[in-house]
Design an enzyme around this catalytic site. Structure first.
Site, PDB file in Angstrom:
ATOM      1  N   ASP A 192       0.879  -1.164   0.000  1.00  0.00           N
ATOM      2  CA  ASP A 192       0.000   0.000   0.000  1.00  0.00           C
ATOM      3  C   ASP A 192       0.924   1.224   0.000  1.00  0.00           C
ATOM      4  OD1 ASP A 192      -1.407   2.222   0.752  1.00  0.00           O
ATOM      5  OD2 ASP A 192      -2.472   1.266   2.406  1.00  0.00           O
ATOM      6  N   GLN A 195       0.949   6.388   1.171  1.00  0.00           N
ATOM      7  CA  GLN A 195       1.682   7.450   1.880  1.00  0.00           C
ATOM      8  C   GLN A 195       3.133   7.582   1.455  1.00  0.00           C
ATOM      9  OE1 GLN A 195       0.440   9.792   3.532  1.00  0.00           O
ATOM     10  NE2 GLN A 195      -1.625   8.966   3.795  1.00  0.00           N
ATOM     11  N   CYS A 356      -8.507   6.451  10.042  1.00  0.00           N
ATOM     12  CA  CYS A 356      -8.874   5.157   9.429  1.00  0.00           C
ATOM     13  C   CYS A 356      -7.938   4.046   9.886  1.00  0.00           C
ATOM     14  CB  CYS A 356      -8.886   5.240   7.906  1.00  0.00           C
ATOM     15  SG  CYS A 356     -10.163   6.321   7.286  1.00  0.00           S
TER      16      CYS A 356
HETATM   17  N1  PMP Z   1      -3.763   3.444   2.621  1.00  0.00           N
HETATM   18  C1  PMP Z   1      -3.174   4.436   3.290  1.00  0.00           C
HETATM   19  C2  PMP Z   1      -1.902   4.173   4.032  1.00  0.00           C
HETATM   20  C3  PMP Z   1      -3.743   5.714   3.277  1.00  0.00           C
HETATM   21  O1  PMP Z   1      -3.161   6.710   3.938  1.00  0.00           O
HETATM   22  C4  PMP Z   1      -4.939   5.928   2.542  1.00  0.00           C
HETATM   23  C5  PMP Z   1      -5.604   7.288   2.528  1.00  0.00           C
HETATM   24  N2  PMP Z   1      -5.603   7.945   3.740  1.00  0.00           N
HETATM   25  C6  PMP Z   1      -5.492   4.850   1.860  1.00  0.00           C
HETATM   26  C7  PMP Z   1      -4.883   3.626   1.917  1.00  0.00           C
HETATM   27  C8  PMP Z   1      -6.741   4.989   1.072  1.00  0.00           C
HETATM   28  O2  PMP Z   1      -6.603   5.921   0.051  1.00  0.00           O
HETATM   29  P1  PMP Z   1      -7.871   6.433  -0.746  1.00  0.00           P
HETATM   30  O3  PMP Z   1      -8.899   6.837   0.268  1.00  0.00           O
HETATM   31  O4  PMP Z   1      -7.363   7.572  -1.543  1.00  0.00           O
HETATM   32  O5  PMP Z   1      -8.340   5.303  -1.592  1.00  0.00           O
END
Ligand code: PMP
Length: 398
Positions: A192, A195, A356
Site C-alpha cells: 500500500d 503514503q 482510518c
Molecule cells: N492506505 C493508506 C496508508 C492511506 O493513507 C490511505 C488514505 N488515507 C489509503 C490507503 C486509502 O486511500 P484512498 O482513500 O485515496 O483510496
C-alpha cells in the site's frame, strides 16, 4: 525548494496546510491539464473510429506509459487505472476471492498500523474463503516487529499486505525485507503505497512485490484517480472483478471472454481526464525530483519533530528516524479534536482522529491523534508557525 508559487491554493492562502497525508494540493500544471483535456480532447476512449476518440485514447495510453516508467514497471500492461488506492486493494482482494487461490485455513498478514483500506477488503475475502486475517505486531517503539513477522510466516501464509509508510504514525516499514521473507514462504505480497508515493521513488522491480496500489490525489493529481500495479503473470491468472464494457473480448448470452491486460480490469468508461492528468502530476514531481523533495521534507520533518518534542506533555508516536513526512502526537488530558479545532482557528490545518486506523488506536489505547503531514511546498516558516500555534493551543487547553 520553493514550489509554493506552483500551487494556486497554497500561494493564495494565509494559513498553513499540514494535512497532506489526507490529500495534497494541486499544482497549476495539473489544474490546467484538466481544463485542457476538456477544452481540446474530450471523447470516449478505445471505442471510437473518429479522430478525437483516437487522440483521447492515445493520450490516456501515453499516461499509462508515464505511470509505468514512474513505477519502474516492466510493462505498461501491468498498470491498471483505478479510482484510488482503496479500489486497487479491493480489486486484488475480490479477484483473489473468486480465484480459488485462497483456501480455508490460509492466512493473510497485515501490519497493525494498516489503514482500514488494507484491512477491510481482506476481512471480506476471509469471510468468503474461510481464510484468517492476522495482524503483525508492532514493537514497543511502534516500529514493525520483524522478528514477530518472521515467526508468523508459514506455508499457510497466502498473502502479506503492508503500507510502505504508516498514515497514522508516519513510520516506514521495512518493505523489502517483508517482501523477500514473504516470497521465501511462498506468499503473495501487496504494498500500500498511499503514503510513500509522493515522497519516495517507487520501484516495483527492486521491491519485488506482486502488487502495489496508490491514489493520485496524494501525489498532486485529482481525486478519483489511482493505480494498481500487478505482476503480469498474476494479473493474467486472476479473474476480473468488475464486469462491463471494455474488459471483454467477446460477449454472448452463453459466456464472455475477457480482454487482454490491462483492459481486463478496467470495466466501463475510465476517468479519462483524471488518468491523463495523473501523468501530468507525475511529470511535475519528476521535474523537481523525488530525492530533492524527500530531502526537503526530511529536514522539515526533523524540525517539526524536535520542536514538538520540546513542548512539555506531548507524546510523539514513534521515533525521530525512519519516518516519512508525517508526525502524529497524543497529548494526555487534551482531546485531539480540541487541539485540531484551536489550531484551525490559528490558521493551521492538521488532521485529528483515528485516521482510518481504528485497530492501531485500540492497540495504543487512545481514540485518536493530532497529525501533521507535509508536502513539497511546506516551508520552515510553516513548521515554526505550527509549533508556535501548538504551544499556544496547549497552553489554552490545559
Ligand atoms: N492506505 C493508506 C496508508 C492511506 O493513507 C490511505 C488514505 N488515507 C489509503 C490507503 C486509502 O486511500 P484512498 O482513500 O485515496 O483510496
Amino acid at each position: 525548494m520553493n514550489a509554493r508559487a506552483d500551487f494556486p491554493l497554497i500561494a493564495a492562502s494565509k494559513g498553513v496546510y499540514l494535512d497532506n497525508a489526507a490529500t495534497a494540493q494541486k499544482p497549476r500544471c495539473v489544474i490546467e491539464a484538466e481544463s485542457r483535456y476538456y477544452e481540446t480532447l474530450n471523447a470516449n476512449v478505445h471505442r471510437g473510429v473518429h479522430s478525437l476518440s483516437r487522440l483521447a485514447t492515445e493520450a490516456q495510453e501515453a499516461a499509462r506509459r508515464t505511470v509505468a516508467q514512474f513505477l519502474h514497471a516492466p510493462s505498461e500492461q501491468e498498470i491498471i487505472f483505478t479510482s484510488g488506492c482503496t479500489e486497487g486493494i479491493n480489486l486484488i482482494a475480490q479477484s483473489l476471492t473468486h480465484s480459488g487461490l485462497v483456501r480455508a485455513g490460509e492466512e493473510i498478514l497485515v501490519s497493525t498500523d494498516s489503514h482500514h483500506s488494507n484491512i477491510v477488503p481482506w476481512q471480506m475475502l476471509c469471510e468468503r474463503t474461510g481464510a484468517r486475517l492476522r495482524p503483525i505486531p508492532l514493537r514497543e517503539d511502534l516500529s514493525f516487529d520483524t522478528e514477530a513477522y518472521l515467526s508468523m510466516l508459514s506455508e499457510h501464509t497466502r498473502l502479506v499486505a503492508v503500507p510502505a509508510t504508516s498514515n497514522a504514525l508516519g513510520l516506514h516499514l521495512p518493505v523489502r525485507e517483508i517482501i523477500s521473507a514473504a516470497k521465501q514462504a511462498g506468499a503473495l505480497t501487496l504494498v500500500d503505497a498511499a503514503q510513500s508515493i509522493a515522497h519516495e521513488q517507487p520501484d516495483v522491480r527492486a521491491l519485488g512485490c506482486d502488487f502495489l496500489a496508490f491514489s493520485g490525489h496524494k501525489i498532486y493529481a485529482p481525486t478519483g484517480t489511482g493505480i494498481l500495479w500487478g505482476r503480469a503473470e498474476l494479473l493474467e491468472q486472476l479473474p476480473p472483478w468488475k464486469g462491463g464494457g471494455e474488459m471483454i473480448s467477446e460477449v454472448t448470452f452463453a459466456r464472455t471472454t475477457y480482454n487482454h491486460l490491462p483492459f481486463k480490469y478496467e470495466a466501463g468508461t475510465p476517468n479519462i481526464a483524471g488518468n491523463i492528468v495523473l501523468a501530468e502530476a507525475l511529470r511535475y514531481v519528476q521535474s523537481l525530483g523525488l530525492p530533492a523533495i524527500a530531502a526537503h521534507e526530511a529536514a522539515l520533518t526533523h524540525r517539526l519533530y524536535d520542536g514538538l518534542a520540546a513542548i512539555p506533555g506531548i507524546r510523539i508516536l514513534g521515533g525521530r528516524e525512519n519516518r516519512g513526512a508525517l508526525i502524529s502526537i497524543n497529548v494526555p488530558g487534551v482531546h485531539h479534536y480540541d487541539l485540531g479545532t484551536l489550531l484551525d482557528q490559528m490558521g493551521i490545518a492538521v488532521r485529528t482522529g483515528h485516521h482510518c486506523c481504528q485497530p492501531l488506536m485500540q492497540h495504543l489505547g487512545i481514540t485518536g491523534t493530532t497529525r501533521y503531514s507535509l508536502a513539497l511546498y511546506n516551508t520552515e516558516d510553516d513548521i515554526d508557525r505550527a509549533l508556535t500555534a501548538t504551544t499556544q493551543a496547549l497552553h489554552m487547553l490545559r
